[in-house]
Scaffold this motif. Structure first.
Motif, PDB file in Angstrom:
ATOM      1  N   GLY A 195       0.853  -1.188   0.000  1.00  0.00           N
ATOM      2  CA  GLY A 195       0.000   0.000   0.000  1.00  0.00           C
ATOM      3  C   GLY A 195       0.883   1.230   0.000  1.00  0.00           C
ATOM      4  O   GLY A 195       1.679   1.431   0.914  1.00  0.00           O
ATOM      5  N   ILE A 196       0.753   2.063  -1.036  1.00  0.00           N
ATOM      6  CA  ILE A 196       1.625   3.221  -1.180  1.00  0.00           C
ATOM      7  C   ILE A 196       0.839   4.513  -0.981  1.00  0.00           C
ATOM      8  O   ILE A 196      -0.312   4.627  -1.385  1.00  0.00           O
ATOM      9  CB  ILE A 196       2.317   3.214  -2.568  1.00  0.00           C
ATOM     10  CG1 ILE A 196       3.292   4.388  -2.692  1.00  0.00           C
ATOM     11  CG2 ILE A 196       1.308   3.225  -3.698  1.00  0.00           C
ATOM     12  CD1 ILE A 196       4.111   4.366  -3.972  1.00  0.00           C
ATOM     13  N   GLY A 197       1.474   5.495  -0.334  1.00  0.00           N
ATOM     14  CA  GLY A 197       0.853   6.797  -0.109  1.00  0.00           C
ATOM     15  C   GLY A 197       1.090   7.285   1.304  1.00  0.00           C
ATOM     16  O   GLY A 197       1.056   6.502   2.258  1.00  0.00           O
ATOM     17  N   ALA A 198       1.338   8.583   1.437  1.00  0.00           N
ATOM     18  CA  ALA A 198       1.566   9.165   2.762  1.00  0.00           C
ATOM     19  C   ALA A 198       0.273   9.168   3.566  1.00  0.00           C
ATOM     20  O   ALA A 198      -0.825   9.083   3.016  1.00  0.00           O
ATOM     21  CB  ALA A 198       2.105  10.591   2.613  1.00  0.00           C
ATOM     22  N   ASP A 199       0.402   9.262   4.891  1.00  0.00           N
ATOM     23  CA  ASP A 199      -0.793   9.321   5.733  1.00  0.00           C
ATOM     24  C   ASP A 199      -1.113  10.746   6.171  1.00  0.00           C
ATOM     25  O   ASP A 199      -2.094  10.979   6.886  1.00  0.00           O
ATOM     26  CB  ASP A 199      -0.655   8.408   6.947  1.00  0.00           C
ATOM     27  CG  ASP A 199       0.567   8.737   7.793  1.00  0.00           C
ATOM     28  OD1 ASP A 199       1.276   9.710   7.447  1.00  0.00           O
ATOM     29  OD2 ASP A 199       0.825   8.013   8.781  1.00  0.00           O
ATOM     30  N   SER A 200      -0.284  11.697   5.718  1.00  0.00           N
ATOM     31  CA  SER A 200      -0.557  13.094   6.053  1.00  0.00           C
ATOM     32  C   SER A 200       0.146  14.007   5.060  1.00  0.00           C
ATOM     33  O   SER A 200       1.286  13.751   4.667  1.00  0.00           O
ATOM     34  CB  SER A 200      -0.075  13.411   7.471  1.00  0.00           C
ATOM     35  OG  SER A 200      -0.309  14.776   7.790  1.00  0.00           O
ATOM     36  N   MET A 201      -0.566  15.054   4.633  1.00  0.00           N
ATOM     37  CA  MET A 201       0.042  16.068   3.784  1.00  0.00           C
ATOM     38  C   MET A 201      -0.706  17.384   3.976  1.00  0.00           C
ATOM     39  O   MET A 201      -1.868  17.394   4.379  1.00  0.00           O
ATOM     40  CB  MET A 201       0.039  15.646   2.303  1.00  0.00           C
ATOM     41  CG  MET A 201      -1.318  15.569   1.669  1.00  0.00           C
ATOM     42  SD  MET A 201      -1.282  15.069  -0.092  1.00  0.00           S
ATOM     43  CE  MET A 201      -0.408  16.441  -0.843  1.00  0.00           C
ATOM     44  N   ALA A 224       3.947   1.557   2.540  1.00  0.00           N
ATOM     45  CA  ALA A 224       4.983   2.517   2.146  1.00  0.00           C
ATOM     46  C   ALA A 224       4.409   3.927   2.201  1.00  0.00           C
ATOM     47  O   ALA A 224       3.625   4.328   1.343  1.00  0.00           O
ATOM     48  CB  ALA A 224       5.477   2.202   0.738  1.00  0.00           C
ATOM     49  N   LYS A 225       4.805   4.680   3.237  1.00  0.00           N
ATOM     50  CA  LYS A 225       4.321   6.048   3.390  1.00  0.00           C
ATOM     51  C   LYS A 225       5.277   7.070   2.793  1.00  0.00           C
ATOM     52  O   LYS A 225       4.973   8.262   2.755  1.00  0.00           O
ATOM     53  CB  LYS A 225       4.112   6.357   4.879  1.00  0.00           C
ATOM     54  CG  LYS A 225       3.100   5.445   5.545  1.00  0.00           C
ATOM     55  CD  LYS A 225       2.974   5.750   7.032  1.00  0.00           C
ATOM     56  CE  LYS A 225       2.014   4.779   7.714  1.00  0.00           C
ATOM     57  NZ  LYS A 225       1.899   5.038   9.171  1.00  0.00           N
ATOM     58  N   SER A 226       6.427   6.604   2.341  1.00  0.00           N
ATOM     59  CA  SER A 226       7.417   7.494   1.731  1.00  0.00           C
ATOM     60  C   SER A 226       8.230   6.704   0.720  1.00  0.00           C
ATOM     61  O   SER A 226       8.174   5.467   0.684  1.00  0.00           O
ATOM     62  CB  SER A 226       8.349   8.090   2.801  1.00  0.00           C
ATOM     63  OG  SER A 226       9.152   7.060   3.376  1.00  0.00           O
ATOM     64  N   THR A 227       9.017   7.414  -0.071  1.00  0.00           N
ATOM     65  CA  THR A 227       9.863   6.750  -1.061  1.00  0.00           C
ATOM     66  C   THR A 227      10.907   5.882  -0.374  1.00  0.00           C
ATOM     67  O   THR A 227      11.212   4.776  -0.836  1.00  0.00           O
ATOM     68  CB  THR A 227      10.562   7.791  -1.952  1.00  0.00           C
ATOM     69  OG1 THR A 227       9.577   8.658  -2.521  1.00  0.00           O
ATOM     70  CG2 THR A 227      11.338   7.121  -3.078  1.00  0.00           C
ATOM     71  N   ASP A 228      11.452   6.365   0.745  1.00  0.00           N
ATOM     72  CA  ASP A 228      12.455   5.577   1.475  1.00  0.00           C
ATOM     73  C   ASP A 228      11.849   4.281   2.010  1.00  0.00           C
ATOM     74  O   ASP A 228      12.493   3.220   1.972  1.00  0.00           O
ATOM     75  CB  ASP A 228      13.039   6.399   2.632  1.00  0.00           C
ATOM     76  CG  ASP A 228      13.955   7.508   2.131  1.00  0.00           C
ATOM     77  OD1 ASP A 228      14.439   7.403   0.986  1.00  0.00           O
ATOM     78  OD2 ASP A 228      14.188   8.475   2.887  1.00  0.00           O
ATOM     79  N   GLU A 229      10.631   4.350   2.528  1.00  0.00           N
ATOM     80  CA  GLU A 229       9.977   3.142   3.026  1.00  0.00           C
ATOM     81  C   GLU A 229       9.700   2.176   1.878  1.00  0.00           C
ATOM     82  O   GLU A 229       9.851   0.961   2.032  1.00  0.00           O
ATOM     83  CB  GLU A 229       8.671   3.509   3.736  1.00  0.00           C
ATOM     84  CG  GLU A 229       8.865   4.171   5.094  1.00  0.00           C
ATOM     85  CD  GLU A 229       7.550   4.389   5.826  1.00  0.00           C
ATOM     86  OE1 GLU A 229       6.501   3.915   5.312  1.00  0.00           O
ATOM     87  OE2 GLU A 229       7.559   5.029   6.889  1.00  0.00           O
TER      88      GLU A 229
END
Length: 290
Positions: free
Chosen positions: A178-184, A220-225
């Motif tokens: 699952g890709i995408g941040a949880d806050s922006m 994956a909440k970030s590219t590094d993750e």
């Protein structure tokens, strides 16, 4: 002299054109590849939500697809010895690249994908079903599907859990990401505010798919993750197999075609020069007669 030069150039142009049409190839030096025995399909979400810019890449804000393609590029190049294929899915699922040892071409095809190529919605079940179909003739201990999405199942004829149940009977192991941040931070009517751009991500579904097939679910909440997840997947133990030898093939069609055009241009130049000389000679004769 110019006449013979023109004819010779036309002859070479014709010969090179005939050779080009025959599609000759150049065989490169043979290289050894040690297959792992694994067939690995990657299902990449190209739905509209993948354009959300909640990731970073090289210090710059990037959308989810660009981040995924960057990480996949490194992952694919490291999978030398695996046969890798690419499935893309949106409203429908399509095979972007069949299983192949040619990681360079596979990577190129991944980089050419664009948001919306397969439609705006998310057919998770169809993507799994297509993966099962492409892996059905492979040995039972070598079937791996990595499914990466940022949303929920919203399209397609096949329900994801039904597809996962069938995958389990076919010994296809499905890892889900699952890709995408949880806050922006977004600009609202009353100023900046924090939102959850991954509110549509169906993590429960992705966990169940992985659990049913003996795979794992990653978030994956970030590219590094995301990069760390693919490093974990890269550590899967390969199944040893015998070495095989491959010889890269380079098509000579374009070079022969260019050569044909070059000789044709020379023939035209020689013909024009001959016409110019004849005209000049005619004018000179007329002047001497007058």
């Amino acid at each position: 002299m110019l006449v013979s030069c023109s004819y010779v150039c036309l002859l070479f142009a014709w010969l090179l054109l005939i050779l080009a049409i025959s599609r000759p190839v150049w065989f490169g030096e043979p290289t050894k590849v040690t297959p792992s025995g694994r067939d690995l399909l990657i299902a990449l979400d190209l739905s509209g939500s993948m354009q959300v810019t909640d990731m970073t890449l090289n210090g710059q804000t990037a959308n989810r697809l660009d981040a995924a393609k960057s990480v996949l590029s490194d992952f694919i190049q490291e999978r030398r010895g695996d046969r890798i294929g690419i499935i893309v899915f949106g409203t429908k699922a399509y095979l972007q690249a069949p299983l192949s040892f040619d990681t360079k071409t596979i990577n190129q095809l991944v980089q050419e994908t664009q948001i919306g190529f397969a439609g705006e919605q998310t057919a998770i079940g169809d993507a799994i079903g297509l993966g099962i179909k492409r892996l059905e003739d492979r040995p039972s201990d070598q079937k791996v599907l990595i499914l990466m999405t940022d949303g929920a199942h919203t399209a397609g004829r096949v329900q994801p859990l039904q597809a996962a149940a069938f995958a389990a009977t076919q010994n296809v192991r499905v890892h889900t990401i699952g890709i995408g941040a949880d806050s922006m931070i977004v600009q609202g009517f009353f100023g900046p505010k924090a939102v959850n751009p991954s509110s549509d991500l169906d993590e429960t579904l992705l966990r169940n798919i992985a659990a049913q097939t003996g795979g794992e679910y990653f978030r994956a909440k970030s590219t590094d993750e995301l990069r760390a997840i693919y490093q974990t997947l890269d550590a899967l133990e390969p199944t040893p197999s015998e070495d095989i030898w491959q010889r890269p093939l380079t098509s000579l069609f374009h070079w022969l075609g260019l050569g044909s055009l070059a000789f044709l241009a020379l023939a035209l130049l020689a013909s024009n020069a001959l016409s110019f000389n004849r005209k000049g000679l005619t004018d000179l004769t007329k002047r001497s007669q007058s």
